[in-house]
Motif scaffolding. Sequence first.
Motif: not given
Length: 250
Positions: A206-207, A216-217, A220, A211-213, A209, A250
């Motif tokens: 996820l990171i 949320f990780l 999830e 995702e930085k929160n 891809n 990124y």
Amino acid sequence: MKTKIVLIEDDSTLGLAILEILALNGFDVKWFETGSEAVFYFKENTCDLIISDFMMSIMNGEELFFKLHKQLKQNSIPFIIITGNVDKNLKYKQLENGVNDYITKPFNTKELIFKIRNLLDFKKNILKKLTPDPFSKVTIKLSEKDFITALNEILIKNIKSKIDLNELSKKLFISKSTLDKKIRKHTNKNISQYIREFKLQYAIKLINNGEKNIQFLVVETGFNSFSYFSTSFKSYTGMTAREYIKSLKY
């Protein structure tokens, strides 16, 4: 294989008569004249159905029912009480206790056989619903795929929740101990470690891809807490989740 029935009847004449009736109808019968003999028998054996007289010396049918119910730690063996006592309150009490059926003496042979077969059929249907079909699509699917692939499919579908190991083993149709052995064989990890690292690998994807929160990780991937996720992530990657995110361009 013949259906096994345990009969407890202290009247030798009646006991022999019932034994012959059941044998003629294709049942494999074990006959005891006292409840204590039956209790001893069930310490190392089981059967498909129990028939017991109510009025017996030393231990009556009600006492025997409760003792076996506690000893066997389940109520999966149908229990029939036979008695010459026509008191309806006694009958209702036995049924309330959990006895499956109640037959009053003198009884009709057909009535006894019909009640036995009905209880056995009912038990068979219940077990059939609870037992996985070895030729079901799920089982065939597992036989065609690699064990780890099948395991990962279940884990990803339940990624947000805490994985119940008993439920996981049931979905794979193996025991919990066998599941652990298979995972150790294929990955050199125990169940808990494999699941934890599977979740962390998912978090890393996820990171990667974007995702930085971090909160949320945590949600999830189904970790119990932010601190547990952070500790596990650093132990697995050598850096915190925040440091890992910063290391990416990124």
